[in-house]
Design a protein around this motif. Sequence first.
Motif, PDB file in Angstrom:
ATOM      1  N   ARG A  94       0.852  -1.194   0.000  1.00  0.00           N
ATOM      2  CA  ARG A  94       0.000   0.000   0.000  1.00  0.00           C
ATOM      3  C   ARG A  94       0.886   1.242   0.000  1.00  0.00           C
ATOM      4  N   THR A  95       0.499   2.242  -0.774  1.00  0.00           N
ATOM      5  CA  THR A  95       1.309   3.448  -0.861  1.00  0.00           C
ATOM      6  C   THR A  95       1.075   4.351   0.344  1.00  0.00           C
ATOM      7  N   VAL A  96       2.130   5.066   0.726  1.00  0.00           N
ATOM      8  CA  VAL A  96       2.064   5.923   1.908  1.00  0.00           C
ATOM      9  C   VAL A  96       2.829   7.212   1.657  1.00  0.00           C
ATOM     10  N   ALA A  97       2.429   8.261   2.351  1.00  0.00           N
ATOM     11  CA  ALA A  97       3.162   9.523   2.335  1.00  0.00           C
ATOM     12  C   ALA A  97       3.107  10.118   3.734  1.00  0.00           C
ATOM     13  N   VAL A  98       4.228  10.681   4.166  1.00  0.00           N
ATOM     14  CA  VAL A  98       4.291  11.390   5.444  1.00  0.00           C
ATOM     15  C   VAL A  98       4.502  12.861   5.128  1.00  0.00           C
ATOM     16  N   VAL A  99       3.612  13.684   5.627  1.00  0.00           N
ATOM     17  CA  VAL A  99       3.553  15.085   5.211  1.00  0.00           C
ATOM     18  C   VAL A  99       3.430  15.997   6.427  1.00  0.00           C
ATOM     19  N   GLU A 100       4.104  17.132   6.359  1.00  0.00           N
ATOM     20  CA  GLU A 100       3.905  18.147   7.398  1.00  0.00           C
ATOM     21  C   GLU A 100       3.421  19.450   6.768  1.00  0.00           C
ATOM     22  N   PRO A 101       2.211  19.907   7.119  1.00  0.00           N
ATOM     23  CA  PRO A 101       1.740  21.216   6.683  1.00  0.00           C
ATOM     24  C   PRO A 101       2.431  22.281   7.548  1.00  0.00           C
ATOM     25  N   TYR A 102       3.143  23.209   6.948  1.00  0.00           N
ATOM     26  CA  TYR A 102       3.876  24.171   7.766  1.00  0.00           C
ATOM     27  C   TYR A 102       3.334  25.591   7.640  1.00  0.00           C
ATOM     28  N   GLU A 103       2.447  25.823   6.690  1.00  0.00           N
ATOM     29  CA  GLU A 103       1.662  27.056   6.632  1.00  0.00           C
ATOM     30  C   GLU A 103       0.520  26.792   5.656  1.00  0.00           C
ATOM     31  N   PRO A 104      -0.540  27.580   5.684  1.00  0.00           N
ATOM     32  CA  PRO A 104      -1.675  27.292   4.799  1.00  0.00           C
ATOM     33  C   PRO A 104      -1.244  27.133   3.339  1.00  0.00           C
ATOM     34  N   GLY A 105      -1.594  25.999   2.756  1.00  0.00           N
ATOM     35  CA  GLY A 105      -1.283  25.758   1.355  1.00  0.00           C
ATOM     36  C   GLY A 105       0.142  25.328   1.085  1.00  0.00           C
ATOM     37  N   LYS A 106       0.934  25.076   2.146  1.00  0.00           N
ATOM     38  CA  LYS A 106       2.326  24.664   1.976  1.00  0.00           C
ATOM     39  C   LYS A 106       2.564  23.356   2.739  1.00  0.00           C
ATOM     40  N   TYR A 107       3.238  22.416   2.082  1.00  0.00           N
ATOM     41  CA  TYR A 107       3.412  21.087   2.659  1.00  0.00           C
ATOM     42  C   TYR A 107       4.827  20.568   2.413  1.00  0.00           C
ATOM     43  N   ALA A 108       5.383  19.901   3.421  1.00  0.00           N
ATOM     44  CA  ALA A 108       6.653  19.191   3.269  1.00  0.00           C
ATOM     45  C   ALA A 108       6.337  17.709   3.146  1.00  0.00           C
ATOM     46  N   VAL A 109       6.700  17.117   2.028  1.00  0.00           N
ATOM     47  CA  VAL A 109       6.459  15.691   1.781  1.00  0.00           C
ATOM     48  C   VAL A 109       7.794  14.977   1.972  1.00  0.00           C
ATOM     49  N   PHE A 110       7.875  14.161   3.004  1.00  0.00           N
ATOM     50  CA  PHE A 110       9.155  13.581   3.381  1.00  0.00           C
ATOM     51  C   PHE A 110       9.629  12.519   2.392  1.00  0.00           C
ATOM     52  N   ALA A 111      10.942  12.512   2.183  1.00  0.00           N
ATOM     53  CA  ALA A 111      11.575  11.586   1.251  1.00  0.00           C
ATOM     54  C   ALA A 111      11.572  10.166   1.807  1.00  0.00           C
ATOM     55  N   PRO A 112      11.735   9.160   0.938  1.00  0.00           N
ATOM     56  CA  PRO A 112      11.765   7.763   1.394  1.00  0.00           C
ATOM     57  C   PRO A 112      12.879   7.486   2.393  1.00  0.00           C
ATOM     58  N   SER A 113      13.946   8.293   2.364  1.00  0.00           N
ATOM     59  CA  SER A 113      15.066   8.087   3.277  1.00  0.00           C
ATOM     60  C   SER A 113      14.818   8.662   4.663  1.00  0.00           C
ATOM     61  N   ASP A 114      13.770   9.453   4.815  1.00  0.00           N
ATOM     62  CA  ASP A 114      13.473  10.025   6.128  1.00  0.00           C
ATOM     63  C   ASP A 114      13.116   8.905   7.100  1.00  0.00           C
TER      64      ASP A 114
END
Length: 346
Positions: A220-240
Amino acid sequence: MSTVSQHAAPVRHRRMWSVTTRLSAALAAAALALTACGGDPAATPEPGASAAQGAAFPVTVSHKYGDTVIDKAPARVVTLGLSDQDPVLALGVVPVGAIDWFGERPYGKWPWAQPLWGGKAPEIVGERDDYNLEKIAALNPDLIIGMYSGMSQDQYTKLTQIAPTVAQVKGFDDYSAPWQEMTMHAGKALGQPARAAELIAGIDKRLAELKAAHPQFAGRTVAVVEPYEPGKYAVFAPSDPKVVLLTQLGFTVPDTIVKAAGKEYAAEIGSERLDLIDVDKLVFLTADASTEQTVKADKVYATLKVAKENRAVFLPYETPPLGAALSFGTVLSLPYALDQLVPLLG
């Protein structure tokens, strides 16, 4: 492209000291979480006590700046890395000095480690990589450990004039050594490599058991994301490390995220690229309840299948500090994170 790589520490900690993620949770003791992952790592010792008394010394530890010989079991340990206190505590040694957690949570006193401090706080000897040498010397340490740090050669040289000093793990960039390597690094310095290996094996066993118990995670596919301001997101790399933990449970990372992140710790995107995170299971790290509300109010996010089918989980940094446990990524915090996270993923 990304501001992530421009900071001295990796994204998992840059985000945690940002304006959007004020860390101020306080929960009950989490020693039980450790038991689920291979046993209680240590009884609650007195501050300054050492569980290394029976170990064979001297020992030599190789690190970024050379080799350090530790002649006898250390009883007064100062930790200078942002999370170094966790593996040291897990090995039954209570630091007499530690680093402030960016003025937000002194010396990383989180619920997963709280019982092991024995109710007493260490002396704060600096913030991040700014060390107060006078305070360190006043503690009369017999060992200084600075694994998860940006310790410079000059700082290392000055610290060695105070006590034997073990710097960052050799072969890794600052702040990038895996938790397993840092646990073993601490184990060598404290004369307990076998115990350190045992703790690591306990978590590996727990991960294998969880993967076997949840075959629905496989592929199953997964993504780990941090919203850091409205409309802005950090999508973590596979190495994180956070993403690595999820892949150890069976999840996979889509190629689109792999390409978007490239060599960065994360791909920073705007709402217009949220198609990247329309995955089977979406994990958000959030500062507070308002961050979750902001994400759900994003009109683009609302169009995603993962949002429509309610397949996203929101992990707060605060109450409970599940996002913090996952991001802290230590031998103590990971069992705490797993016990709470896996049911949410299921």
